[in-house]
Every structure is written in structure tokens, then in C-alpha cells.
Design a protein around this motif. Structure first.
Motif, PDB file in Angstrom:
ATOM      1  N   ARG A 210      13.071   5.222  -1.192  1.00  0.00           N
ATOM      2  CA  ARG A 210      14.426   5.772  -1.044  1.00  0.00           C
ATOM      3  C   ARG A 210      15.410   4.684  -0.630  1.00  0.00           C
ATOM      4  O   ARG A 210      16.582   4.736  -0.984  1.00  0.00           O
ATOM      5  CB  ARG A 210      14.412   6.921  -0.050  1.00  0.00           C
ATOM      6  N   SER A 211      14.953   3.692   0.101  1.00  0.00           N
ATOM      7  CA  SER A 211      15.867   2.627   0.541  1.00  0.00           C
ATOM      8  C   SER A 211      16.170   1.635  -0.575  1.00  0.00           C
ATOM      9  O   SER A 211      17.217   0.981  -0.565  1.00  0.00           O
ATOM     10  CB  SER A 211      15.274   1.904   1.752  1.00  0.00           C
ATOM     11  N   THR A 212      15.255   1.499  -1.530  1.00  0.00           N
ATOM     12  CA  THR A 212      15.445   0.603  -2.680  1.00  0.00           C
ATOM     13  C   THR A 212      15.025   1.340  -3.943  1.00  0.00           C
ATOM     14  O   THR A 212      14.002   1.018  -4.558  1.00  0.00           O
ATOM     15  CB  THR A 212      14.648  -0.696  -2.531  1.00  0.00           C
ATOM     16  N   PRO A 213      15.795   2.324  -4.376  1.00  0.00           N
ATOM     17  CA  PRO A 213      15.367   3.192  -5.477  1.00  0.00           C
ATOM     18  C   PRO A 213      15.249   2.499  -6.823  1.00  0.00           C
ATOM     19  O   PRO A 213      14.577   3.013  -7.718  1.00  0.00           O
ATOM     20  CB  PRO A 213      16.441   4.285  -5.505  1.00  0.00           C
ATOM     21  N   LEU A 214      15.889   1.348  -6.988  1.00  0.00           N
ATOM     22  CA  LEU A 214      15.824   0.651  -8.278  1.00  0.00           C
ATOM     23  C   LEU A 214      14.797  -0.471  -8.280  1.00  0.00           C
ATOM     24  O   LEU A 214      14.614  -1.154  -9.290  1.00  0.00           O
ATOM     25  CB  LEU A 214      17.200   0.094  -8.638  1.00  0.00           C
ATOM     26  N   HIS A 215      14.138  -0.676  -7.159  1.00  0.00           N
ATOM     27  CA  HIS A 215      13.155  -1.749  -7.033  1.00  0.00           C
ATOM     28  C   HIS A 215      11.769  -1.144  -6.963  1.00  0.00           C
ATOM     29  O   HIS A 215      11.411  -0.488  -5.987  1.00  0.00           O
ATOM     30  CB  HIS A 215      13.428  -2.581  -5.778  1.00  0.00           C
ATOM     31  N   ARG A 216      10.979  -1.338  -7.993  1.00  0.00           N
ATOM     32  CA  ARG A 216       9.622  -0.830  -7.998  1.00  0.00           C
ATOM     33  C   ARG A 216       8.642  -1.955  -7.695  1.00  0.00           C
ATOM     34  O   ARG A 216       8.862  -3.095  -8.092  1.00  0.00           O
ATOM     35  CB  ARG A 216       9.284  -0.175  -9.341  1.00  0.00           C
ATOM     36  N   ARG A 217       7.597  -1.603  -6.986  1.00  0.00           N
ATOM     37  CA  ARG A 217       6.578  -2.591  -6.651  1.00  0.00           C
ATOM     38  C   ARG A 217       5.242  -1.895  -6.492  1.00  0.00           C
ATOM     39  O   ARG A 217       5.173  -0.660  -6.467  1.00  0.00           O
ATOM     40  CB  ARG A 217       6.919  -3.348  -5.368  1.00  0.00           C
ATOM     41  N   ASP A 218       4.192  -2.689  -6.383  1.00  0.00           N
ATOM     42  CA  ASP A 218       2.853  -2.151  -6.219  1.00  0.00           C
ATOM     43  C   ASP A 218       2.527  -1.938  -4.742  1.00  0.00           C
ATOM     44  O   ASP A 218       2.834  -2.775  -3.890  1.00  0.00           O
ATOM     45  CB  ASP A 218       1.809  -3.105  -6.807  1.00  0.00           C
ATOM     46  N   TYR A 219       1.888  -0.821  -4.470  1.00  0.00           N
ATOM     47  CA  TYR A 219       1.360  -0.521  -3.144  1.00  0.00           C
ATOM     48  C   TYR A 219      -0.144  -0.302  -3.276  1.00  0.00           C
ATOM     49  O   TYR A 219      -0.623   0.193  -4.312  1.00  0.00           O
ATOM     50  CB  TYR A 219       2.029   0.717  -2.546  1.00  0.00           C
ATOM     51  N   TRP A 220      -0.875  -0.633  -2.208  1.00  0.00           N
ATOM     52  CA  TRP A 220      -2.326  -0.568  -2.245  1.00  0.00           C
ATOM     53  C   TRP A 220      -2.875   0.200  -1.051  1.00  0.00           C
ATOM     54  O   TRP A 220      -2.355   0.118   0.060  1.00  0.00           O
ATOM     55  CB  TRP A 220      -2.915  -1.974  -2.226  1.00  0.00           C
ATOM     56  N   GLY A 221      -3.967   0.914  -1.309  1.00  0.00           N
ATOM     57  CA  GLY A 221      -4.703   1.525  -0.217  1.00  0.00           C
ATOM     58  C   GLY A 221      -5.673   0.537   0.399  1.00  0.00           C
ATOM     59  O   GLY A 221      -5.785  -0.612  -0.045  1.00  0.00           O
ATOM     60  N   GLN A 222      -6.378   0.993   1.425  1.00  0.00           N
ATOM     61  CA  GLN A 222      -7.310   0.128   2.144  1.00  0.00           C
ATOM     62  C   GLN A 222      -8.643  -0.028   1.417  1.00  0.00           C
ATOM     63  O   GLN A 222      -9.402  -0.958   1.710  1.00  0.00           O
ATOM     64  CB  GLN A 222      -7.562   0.690   3.551  1.00  0.00           C
ATOM     65  N   GLY A 223      -8.930   0.861   0.512  1.00  0.00           N
ATOM     66  CA  GLY A 223     -10.174   0.784  -0.239  1.00  0.00           C
ATOM     67  C   GLY A 223     -11.232   1.732   0.289  1.00  0.00           C
ATOM     68  O   GLY A 223     -11.263   2.043   1.487  1.00  0.00           O
ATOM     69  N   THR A 224     -12.086   2.186  -0.609  1.00  0.00           N
ATOM     70  CA  THR A 224     -13.205   3.042  -0.236  1.00  0.00           C
ATOM     71  C   THR A 224     -14.458   2.532  -0.965  1.00  0.00           C
ATOM     72  O   THR A 224     -14.410   2.216  -2.146  1.00  0.00           O
ATOM     73  CB  THR A 224     -12.917   4.518  -0.571  1.00  0.00           C
ATOM     74  N   GLN A 225     -15.542   2.452  -0.228  1.00  0.00           N
ATOM     75  CA  GLN A 225     -16.772   1.882  -0.786  1.00  0.00           C
ATOM     76  C   GLN A 225     -17.501   2.917  -1.635  1.00  0.00           C
ATOM     77  O   GLN A 225     -17.729   4.052  -1.198  1.00  0.00           O
ATOM     78  CB  GLN A 225     -17.695   1.405   0.343  1.00  0.00           C
ATOM     79  N   VAL A 226     -17.899   2.497  -2.830  1.00  0.00           N
ATOM     80  CA  VAL A 226     -18.771   3.299  -3.691  1.00  0.00           C
ATOM     81  C   VAL A 226     -20.040   2.488  -3.925  1.00  0.00           C
ATOM     82  O   VAL A 226     -19.985   1.357  -4.417  1.00  0.00           O
ATOM     83  CB  VAL A 226     -18.094   3.627  -5.030  1.00  0.00           C
ATOM     84  N   THR A 227     -21.162   3.064  -3.554  1.00  0.00           N
ATOM     85  CA  THR A 227     -22.447   2.402  -3.724  1.00  0.00           C
ATOM     86  C   THR A 227     -23.357   3.287  -4.564  1.00  0.00           C
ATOM     87  O   THR A 227     -23.573   4.453  -4.218  1.00  0.00           O
ATOM     88  CB  THR A 227     -23.113   2.113  -2.375  1.00  0.00           C
ATOM     89  N   VAL A 228     -23.847   2.722  -5.664  1.00  0.00           N
ATOM     90  CA  VAL A 228     -24.752   3.457  -6.547  1.00  0.00           C
ATOM     91  C   VAL A 228     -26.125   2.797  -6.455  1.00  0.00           C
ATOM     92  O   VAL A 228     -26.315   1.668  -6.888  1.00  0.00           O
ATOM     93  CB  VAL A 228     -24.248   3.451  -7.996  1.00  0.00           C
TER      94      VAL A 228
END
Length: 122
Positions: free
Chosen positions: A102-120
Motif C-alpha cells: 500500500r505504501s508503494t503500490p506501483l513497485h512490485r518485488r519478491d517476498y519470501w517465506g522462511q521455508g518448510t522442510q520436506v523429507t521423503v
């Protein structure tokens, strides 16, 4: 800012299934696309699947037919249904959002989560 929280990882036997979830929150103006990436030990992070707000999807070749990505725009959430898992799918899975705030509506960027482990593994 945009925060992403993942859930649903864990340990599963080969041939099993898992469903990953990711919810975005914060000062979101618009989400253009969301996706899942993964990083296995000693390897670079790779794109697994992405989906646009309009539902256009893209998949890593090795997961086509096994994984399904979906987006729930009303909840700013993305899901990854993973079937027929193999040990090669073992990695930390990261949620990604291509978003503006909302503060920069014309500026798009990537956001990342912390990650979740998947073990098979058996």
C-alpha cells in the motif's frame, strides 16, 4: 511489508503426498503471482511452481503431473499439493510472492517465506 508463513512440510515415505500452504499478510496492495521454490542441500534454489492471480500456472518439468499449485486470492494464499513424492523431492520449500504494498503500490518485488522442510524417505 509483506509476510509469508508456510506450513505443511514434514517427513513422508516415497510415493506419499503432502500439501504445503502459504499465507501472505501485511500491507498488501496487490499480489501478481505466488509460487514455490525449493533448495536441496548443496544445490541452488529452483522454481517448483508458480501461479498468477489469474490462475496461469508454470511447473518445473520434473514435478509436472505430480504437483498441483493453486491460489486463493481472497485469502492471499497459495497451496502446493504434492503427490507421488520421491527422495529427489527432499528439500526446503520456500513460498514466494510477487507483490506490491500500500505504501508503494506501483513497485512490485519478491517476498519470501522462511521455508518448510520436506523429507521423503523410507
Amino acid at each position: 511489508q509483506v509476510q509469508l508463513v508456510e506450513s505443511g512440510g514434514g517427513l513422508v515415505q516415497p510415493g506419499g503426498s503432502l500439501r504445503l500452504s502459504c499465507a501472505a499478510s501485511g500491507s498488501i496492495f496487490r499480489i501478481y503471482a505466488m509460487g514455490w521454490y525449493r533448495q536441496a542441500p548443496g544445490k541452488q534454489r529452483e522454481l517448483v511452481a508458480t501461479v498468477t492471480g489469474g490462475g496461469i500456472t508454470n511447473y518445473l518439468d520434473s514435478v509436472k503431473g505430480r504437483f498441483t499449485i493453486s491460489i486463493e486470492n481472497a485469502k492471499n494464499a497459495v497451496y502446493l499439493q504434492m503427490n507421488s513424492l520421491s527422495p529427489e523431492d527432499t528439500a526446503v520449500y520456500y513460498c514466494n510472492a510477487d507483490s506490491s504494498t500500500r505504501s508503494t503500490p506501483l513497485h512490485r518485488r519478491d517476498y519470501w517465506g522462511q521455508g518448510t522442510q520436506v523429507t521423503v524417505s523410507s
